[in-house]
Design a protein around this motif. Structure first.
Motif, PDB file in Angstrom:
ATOM      1  N   LEU A 123       0.221   9.600   1.854  1.00 26.38           N
ATOM      2  CA  LEU A 123       1.447   8.865   2.170  1.00 26.38           C
ATOM      3  C   LEU A 123       1.921   9.180   3.584  1.00 26.38           C
ATOM      4  CD1 LEU A 123       3.790   7.039   1.246  1.00 26.38           C
ATOM      5  CD2 LEU A 123       4.907   9.090   0.345  1.00 26.38           C
ATOM      6  N   GLY A 124       1.828  10.450   3.970  1.00 26.71           N
ATOM      7  CA  GLY A 124       2.246  10.826   5.309  1.00 26.71           C
ATOM      8  C   GLY A 124       1.421  10.161   6.396  1.00 26.71           C
ATOM      9  N   ARG A 125       0.126   9.985   6.152  1.00 28.10           N
ATOM     10  CA  ARG A 125      -0.722   9.323   7.137  1.00 28.10           C
ATOM     11  C   ARG A 125      -0.370   7.856   7.293  1.00 28.10           C
ATOM     12  NH1 ARG A 125      -6.754  11.917   5.861  1.00 28.10           N
ATOM     13  NH2 ARG A 125      -6.293  14.000   6.727  1.00 28.10           N
ATOM     14  N   LEU A 127       2.086   7.356  -6.601  1.00 30.62           N
ATOM     15  CA  LEU A 127       1.166   8.464  -6.883  1.00 30.62           C
ATOM     16  C   LEU A 127       1.817   9.809  -6.581  1.00 30.62           C
ATOM     17  CD1 LEU A 127      -2.176   7.013  -5.455  1.00 30.62           C
ATOM     18  CD2 LEU A 127      -1.482   7.176  -7.851  1.00 30.62           C
ATOM     19  N   VAL A 128       2.601   9.878  -5.528  1.00 31.49           N
ATOM     20  CA  VAL A 128       3.295  11.124  -5.203  1.00 31.49           C
ATOM     21  C   VAL A 128       4.323  11.456  -6.277  1.00 31.49           C
ATOM     22  CG1 VAL A 128       4.824  12.243  -3.531  1.00 31.49           C
ATOM     23  CG2 VAL A 128       2.911  10.865  -2.736  1.00 31.49           C
ATOM     24  N   SER A 129       4.984  10.453  -6.804  1.00 26.03           N
ATOM     25  CA  SER A 129       6.062  10.684  -7.771  1.00 26.03           C
ATOM     26  C   SER A 129       5.546  11.175  -9.120  1.00 26.03           C
ATOM     27  CB  SER A 129       6.866   9.390  -7.968  1.00 26.03           C
ATOM     28  OG  SER A 129       7.413   8.941  -6.745  1.00 26.03           O
ATOM     29  N   ARG A 162      -1.129  16.105  -6.170  1.00 20.01           N
ATOM     30  CA  ARG A 162       0.112  15.659  -5.525  1.00 20.01           C
ATOM     31  C   ARG A 162       0.093  16.000  -4.034  1.00 20.01           C
ATOM     32  NH1 ARG A 162       5.471  16.986  -4.275  1.00 20.01           N
ATOM     33  NH2 ARG A 162       6.914  15.290  -4.766  1.00 20.01           N
ATOM     34  N   ILE A 163      -0.480  17.140  -3.679  1.00 15.81           N
ATOM     35  CA  ILE A 163      -0.598  17.499  -2.265  1.00 15.81           C
ATOM     36  C   ILE A 163      -1.455  16.475  -1.535  1.00 15.81           C
ATOM     37  CG2 ILE A 163      -1.483  19.235  -0.667  1.00 15.81           C
ATOM     38  CD1 ILE A 163      -0.760  21.362  -2.710  1.00 15.81           C
ATOM     39  N   LYS A 164      -2.560  16.061  -2.164  1.00 15.50           N
ATOM     40  CA  LYS A 164      -3.405  15.042  -1.553  1.00 15.50           C
ATOM     41  C   LYS A 164      -2.661  13.708  -1.424  1.00 15.50           C
ATOM     42  CE  LYS A 164      -7.658  17.055  -3.425  1.00 15.50           C
ATOM     43  NZ  LYS A 164      -8.831  16.838  -4.318  1.00 15.50           N
ATOM     44  N   SER A 165      -1.866  13.380  -2.425  1.00 15.74           N
ATOM     45  CA  SER A 165      -1.112  12.126  -2.368  1.00 15.74           C
ATOM     46  C   SER A 165      -0.055  12.165  -1.284  1.00 15.74           C
ATOM     47  CB  SER A 165      -0.463  11.842  -3.733  1.00 15.74           C
ATOM     48  OG  SER A 165      -1.433  11.742  -4.754  1.00 15.74           O
ATOM     49  N   LYS A 211       0.825  -1.208   0.000  1.00 15.69           N
ATOM     50  CA  LYS A 211       0.000   0.000   0.000  1.00 15.69           C
ATOM     51  C   LYS A 211       0.858   1.256   0.000  1.00 15.69           C
ATOM     52  CE  LYS A 211      -3.687   2.229   2.669  1.00 15.69           C
ATOM     53  NZ  LYS A 211      -4.546   2.115   3.881  1.00 15.69           N
ATOM     54  N   MET A 212       1.954   1.215   0.732  1.00 16.53           N
ATOM     55  CA  MET A 212       2.836   2.377   0.793  1.00 16.53           C
ATOM     56  C   MET A 212       3.540   2.611  -0.545  1.00 16.53           C
ATOM     57  SD  MET A 212       5.973   3.083   3.412  1.00 16.53           S
ATOM     58  CE  MET A 212       4.852   2.881   4.801  1.00 16.53           C
ATOM     59  N   LYS A 213       3.958   1.553  -1.203  1.00 14.67           N
ATOM     60  CA  LYS A 213       4.633   1.716  -2.490  1.00 14.67           C
ATOM     61  C   LYS A 213       3.691   2.326  -3.522  1.00 14.67           C
ATOM     62  CE  LYS A 213       8.109  -1.930  -2.009  1.00 14.67           C
ATOM     63  NZ  LYS A 213       8.633  -3.223  -2.545  1.00 14.67           N
TER      64      LYS A 213
END
Length: 390
Positions: free
Chosen positions: A216-218, A190-192, A209-212, A183-185
């Motif tokens: 990821l941070g959560r 998505l962030v990349s 990207r901000i939402k992604s 899930k993290m990968k």
């Protein structure tokens, strides 16, 4: 800004940086808006980084010395005794500086009314992936008296099981990171790719990207909280059930240099578990002892003969007839070393059972396995001493 950087590295003490905060407040509007003690707290954090770099250089620490770098994205601000005010019912807090934060409603289970206002020494406002948090630094002496149990235990941490004690009990390794790695990968991918590049110019951060990034941070935040709760729960249970707890004095920072095991070692959270062991040891008046882990897996806990084995060998079999799991054998050796250590420093097991804090225990509540002033280089630094290859 150039002049500010030069003056920062010419400072001879933390007090020089604190004095220079007033100068920066006159030159830069954003610094003037912040409370004076909040500026001093930031200067103290900067000086701690500089002092750590000098200490590493003087101590000739191996590898990088940790050269101070300016923080790119600061997610916290720390106030001392001014710049904030709690409401009468302790349900909200107001920040009174010029930043315009205003009044914030506090949500949580902590009863701040239990503490006096002069006990709150610092207040920190922290931004996390799921919201904003207020942390209170309270000056309080927390001690609890527990009846003596008469039990002593040695702990050997591992990757297959989180730890194995000297009684043969194994605690499962939860592997929080591994559980959500897929899930993290996906969240990282998505962030990349959520980056806009328009007209050959620099990349711009899109709203997607901000939402992604938040998503990821959560995920990372949840893993860290799970690992912390797991360490607290286990450490508290171990400390309350035993009068003396012995564990390995591992150098996790050096162990993660093994790229084959770095992810698994980091996911286990051994150091965090040790920190909470020592913390609860001080609170409940228990004795915690860190012993040198060298050859604890090789030495036979029954006869003391060195039986060489690789990391893939999971069973200890000695010529004396002792057959144990390698971690159980190591836990017994750790407990034996700890008892010998207490004997050398003048602490008997009965003294540990009485709950009285020994006079030779250092400020952290931990009895080190190395005498004061001895060279710590290489102590518990790698897996090779514990399990040398054949």
């Amino acid at each position: 800004m150039q002049r500010s950087l030069i003056t920062l590295f010419r400072a001879k003490s933390c007090y020089d940086l604190n004095k220079y905060c007033a100068v920066l407040a006159k030159e830069f509007p954003f610094a003037n808006q912040l409370n004076s003690m909040a500026r001093q707290a930031a200067a103290e954090r900067a000086w701690a980084s500089i002092q750590r770099f000098y200490d590493n250089c003087k101590g000739k620490v191996d590898g990088k010395k940790g050269f101070p770098q300016f923080q790119k994205d600061c997610r916290s601000v720390e106030y001392k005794t001014s710049g904030w005010a709690l409401s009468d019912d302790r349900k909200s807090i107001a920040f009174t500086d010029k930043k315009g934060i205003g009044r914030l409603k506090l949500k949580g289970t902590r009863d701040l009314g239990f503490y006096q206002p002069d006990q709150i020494k610092r207040v920190r406002l922290v931004k996390r992936a799921d919201g904003y948090y207020v942390q209170f630094c309270i000056a309080v002496d927390r001690t609890e008296i527990l009846p003596a149990t008469g039990n002593t235990i040695g702990l050997d941490v591992g990757l297959k099981s989180f730890y194995t004690d000297s009684n043969g009990l194994e605690v499962e390794n939860p592997k929080f990171y591994r559980a959500v790695e897929v899930k993290m990968k996906r969240a990282q991918r998505l962030v990349s790719r959520k980056v806009k590049v328009m007209g050959g110019g620099p990349a711009q951060c899109s709203s997607n990207r901000i939402k992604s990034r938040i998503k990821l941070g959560r995920i990372h935040l949840k893993i860290s909280r799970q690992r912390k709760d797991h360490a607290i729960e286990l450490a508290r249970c171990v400390i309350q059930s035993n009068d003396l707890v012995a564990y390995e004095d591992l150098r996790v920072r050096n162990m993660v240099k093994n790229h084959c095991l770095a992810k698994s070692i980091s996911d286990a959270g051994w150091y965090q578990f040790r920190v909470w062991l020592e913390t609860f040891g001080r609170i409940f008046g228990r004795v915690t002892i860190a012993v040198n882990p060298a050859y604890t897996s090789q030495e036979c806990s029954s006869c003391g003969v060195i039986v060489k084995k690789s990391l893939s060998t999971r069973t200890h079999a000695c010529q004396c007839g002792c057959v144990l799991d390698r971690h159980h054998n190591a836990a017994l050796n750790i407990l034996t070393k700890a008892i010998n250590t207490t004997g050398h420093v003048g602490i008997s097991v009965l003294d540990c059972w009485s709950g009285d804090p020994p006079s030779t225990v250092n400020a952290s509540g931990d009895i080190p396995s190395t005498p004061s002033g001895a060279n710590l280089k290489g102590q518990g630094a790698s897996l090779r001493k514990e399990s040398p290859r054949l």
